[in-house]
Design an enzyme around this catalytic site. Structure first.
Site, PDB file in Angstrom:
ATOM      1  N   THR A  70      99.534  79.742 -29.584  1.00  0.00           N
ATOM      2  CA  THR A  70      99.822  80.128 -27.880  1.00  0.00           C
ATOM      3  C   THR A  70     101.151  80.706 -27.765  1.00  0.00           C
ATOM      4  O   THR A  70     101.274  81.808 -26.841  1.00  0.00           O
ATOM      5  CB  THR A  70      99.749  78.770 -27.283  1.00  0.00           C
ATOM      6  N   ASN A 148      86.856  81.532 -31.391  1.00  0.00           N
ATOM      7  CA  ASN A 148      86.837  80.095 -31.737  1.00  0.00           C
ATOM      8  C   ASN A 148      85.699  79.124 -31.411  1.00  0.00           C
ATOM      9  O   ASN A 148      85.452  78.420 -32.054  1.00  0.00           O
ATOM     10  CB  ASN A 148      88.008  79.377 -31.341  1.00  0.00           C
ATOM     11  N   GLN A 176      91.719  82.299 -35.915  1.00  0.00           N
ATOM     12  CA  GLN A 176      90.717  81.676 -36.542  1.00  0.00           C
ATOM     13  C   GLN A 176      90.500  82.410 -37.775  1.00  0.00           C
ATOM     14  O   GLN A 176      89.701  81.956 -38.553  1.00  0.00           O
ATOM     15  CB  GLN A 176      89.292  81.670 -35.762  1.00  0.00           C
ATOM     16  N   SER A 196      98.235  80.546 -36.571  1.00  0.00           N
ATOM     17  CA  SER A 196      98.396  79.139 -36.677  1.00  0.00           C
ATOM     18  C   SER A 196      98.241  78.360 -37.694  1.00  0.00           C
ATOM     19  O   SER A 196      97.158  78.333 -38.152  1.00  0.00           O
ATOM     20  CB  SER A 196      97.777  78.692 -35.098  1.00  0.00           C
ATOM     21  N   HIS A 198      97.824  75.177 -38.301  1.00  0.00           N
ATOM     22  CA  HIS A 198      97.265  73.967 -38.414  1.00  0.00           C
ATOM     23  C   HIS A 198      95.477  74.294 -38.340  1.00  0.00           C
ATOM     24  O   HIS A 198      94.859  73.371 -38.562  1.00  0.00           O
ATOM     25  CB  HIS A 198      97.370  73.247 -36.882  1.00  0.00           C
ATOM     26  N   THR A 234     116.474  76.422 -33.314  1.00  0.00           N
ATOM     27  CA  THR A 234     116.483  75.908 -34.773  1.00  0.00           C
ATOM     28  C   THR A 234     115.185  76.022 -35.409  1.00  0.00           C
ATOM     29  O   THR A 234     114.088  75.355 -34.956  1.00  0.00           O
ATOM     30  CB  THR A 234     117.020  74.470 -34.802  1.00  0.00           C
ATOM     31  N   CYS A 319      90.621  72.523 -26.478  1.00  0.00           N
ATOM     32  CA  CYS A 319      91.552  72.219 -25.469  1.00  0.00           C
ATOM     33  C   CYS A 319      91.087  72.218 -24.015  1.00  0.00           C
ATOM     34  O   CYS A 319      91.407  71.637 -23.158  1.00  0.00           O
ATOM     35  CB  CYS A 319      92.549  73.357 -25.558  1.00  0.00           C
TER      36      CYS A 319
HETATM   37  N1  PLP Z   1      93.640  81.532 -30.241  1.00  0.00           N
HETATM   38  C1  PLP Z   1      92.583  80.991 -30.836  1.00  0.00           C
HETATM   39  C2  PLP Z   1      91.131  82.066 -31.225  1.00  0.00           C
HETATM   40  C3  PLP Z   1      92.503  79.505 -31.065  1.00  0.00           C
HETATM   41  O1  PLP Z   1      91.249  78.921 -31.581  1.00  0.00           O
HETATM   42  C4  PLP Z   1      93.728  78.846 -30.767  1.00  0.00           C
HETATM   43  C5  PLP Z   1      93.622  77.468 -31.118  1.00  0.00           C
HETATM   44  O2  PLP Z   1      92.676  76.631 -30.354  1.00  0.00           O
HETATM   45  C6  PLP Z   1      94.931  79.386 -30.304  1.00  0.00           C
HETATM   46  C7  PLP Z   1      94.708  80.676 -30.035  1.00  0.00           C
HETATM   47  C8  PLP Z   1      95.917  78.611 -30.040  1.00  0.00           C
HETATM   48  O3  PLP Z   1      96.622  78.093 -30.886  1.00  0.00           O
HETATM   49  P1  PLP Z   1      97.843  76.995 -31.237  1.00  0.00           P
HETATM   50  O4  PLP Z   1      97.023  75.761 -31.061  1.00  0.00           O
HETATM   51  O5  PLP Z   1      98.325  77.319 -32.406  1.00  0.00           O
HETATM   52  O6  PLP Z   1      98.506  77.200 -29.927  1.00  0.00           O
END
Ligand code: PLP
Length: 367
Positions: A70, A148, A176, A196, A198, A234, A319
């Site tokens: 994000t 996603n 993804q 990202s 995670h 940091t 989300c």
């Molecule tokens: N873009 C996509 C396609 C995602 O699936 C996600 C996470 O759900 C994001 C952006 C956002 O990433 P982050 O959770 O690292 O902010």
């Protein structure tokens, strides 16, 4: 029983990443400090940057570590439009993640013009529509690599080539894809790419922005000189080092197995429910993603029932769940709000097994 089938929302740590984190938990230095603890922290960040540059096929100086997808997406979008968004034009697809769509909406409220590209019933983009959408004042194109919710891949090579032809930078949300498929940035016509940790068995709160040298950029977060002045604050030392570890241990050869597992699951579901509706472009999807609806059964009911029995799946984007809004992706594909509420998403990873899929099929039989 606990079965985790929601890997597009987030993934469990890879055992190697967990081990790495535990081994480094006492590394507390600040990479900006000149003493030994600081220099040790700096080494961790530098090594991570070297490893990731090599794995992704880019220069180390092209990587900017961030708090996740994000933030990195916001950085690029705002850098290209602020402080003077009036009269500037942005092209996005209508199935982007909210990190892009909400930021586009914000820029629009400040006077920017936004084109949202349509998708068809299978979630496919028409690249001719993209080509025709450019204007002299177009500043950026943001189209994701893989969706996603439904898993569709978009043709980043063709999109990037069109952008190059038009002289407009291309921002690719690869959240993804990084860690799922091998990527060679040297060969891709992409100016900015976002990922990202995670989502690929690394920790939360860390990600990166790849920015091809020369592509315009200014920091979203100002302050210290970290990340060559492009992202103050940091550094999340352990997060960054663990993200590099997660990328190192990604096992791309397992992609075929994951998609075979997903395909067997869908075949079983189709045997049970002949009217099952599977969403997306079925032969061009993320290997572990399946988005479907059982006509007549509300997605919410299904999700709750599965959760009570230990199977964790998702409705649309994680989300957005909780609010029970219909999926904006299914709406964009032309499904009705009711149909768009019923889409259930299963997303598998290399840690899921046939036995788990069998247990899930046994449970869902009774709905
Ligand atoms: N873009 C996509 C396609 C995602 O699936 C996600 C996470 O759900 C994001 C952006 C956002 O990433 P982050 O959770 O690292 O902010």
């Amino acid at each position: 029983m606990s079965i985790y089938f929601d890997n597009n929302a987030t993934t469990p740590l890879a055992p190697e990443v967990r081990e790495f984190l535990v081994a480094h938990l006492d590394e507390f230095g600040n990479a900006s400090s000149v003493h030994q603890a600081g220099q040790q922290a700096k080494r961790l960040v530098n090594t991570a940057r070297e490893q990731m540059g090599a794995l992704l096929g880019c220069q180390e100086s092209e990587l900017i570590f961030s708090s996740g997808g994000t933030e990195a997406l916001n950085t690029v979008l705002l850098a290209n439009f602020l402080p003077d968004p009036q009269g500037k034009h942005l092209i996005v697809s209508s199935v982007e993640h909210s990190a892009v769509l909400e930021t586009a909406h914000y820029l629009e409220s400040l006077g920017a013009e936004v084109t949202r590209l349509k998708v068809d019933r299978q979630g496919r983009l028409d690249l001719e529509e993209l080509r025709l959408s450019f204007k002299p004042q177009t500043k950026l194109v943001a189209i994701m690599w893989a969706n996603n919710e439904i898993g569709n891949f978009y043709d980043v090579q063709a999109i990037g080539e069109i952008c190059q032809e038009k002289g407009v930078p291309y921002l690719c949300d690869a959240v993804q894809v990084v860690g799922t498929l091998p990527i060679d940035l040297k060969k891709l016509p992409i100016d900015y790419l976002v990922a990202s940790a995670h989502k690929f068995h690394g920790p939360k709160g860390v990600g990166f922005l790849y920015r091809r040298s020369q592509a315009p950029l200014s920091p979203l977060i100002r302050g210290g000189r970290q990340e060559r002045g492009m992202r103050a604050g940091t550094e999340n030392i352990l997060g960054i080092a663990a993200m590099a570890k997660a990328l190192q241990v990604a096992r791309f050869e397992e992609v075929a197995e994951i998609s075979a597992l997903r395909d067997r699951m869908e075949a079983e579901l189709l045997k049970l429910f002949s009217d099952l509706r599977i969403h997306g472009e079925l032969n061009n999807r993320l290997p572990g993603t399946s988005n479907f609806a059982l006509p007549g059964v509300s997605g919410e009911t299904l999700l709750m029932n599965l959760d009570m029995r230990g199977v964790q799946v998702s409705l649309g984007a994680a989300c957005e769940s909780g609010s029970m809004d219909p999926s904006h992706v299914l709406l964009a594909m032309g499904f009705s709000p009711q149909e768009a509420l019923d889409g259930l998403r299963i997303s598998l990873s290399r840690y899921n097994s046939q036995a788990e899929v069998d247990s899930f099929i046994n449970l869902i039989k009774d709905f």
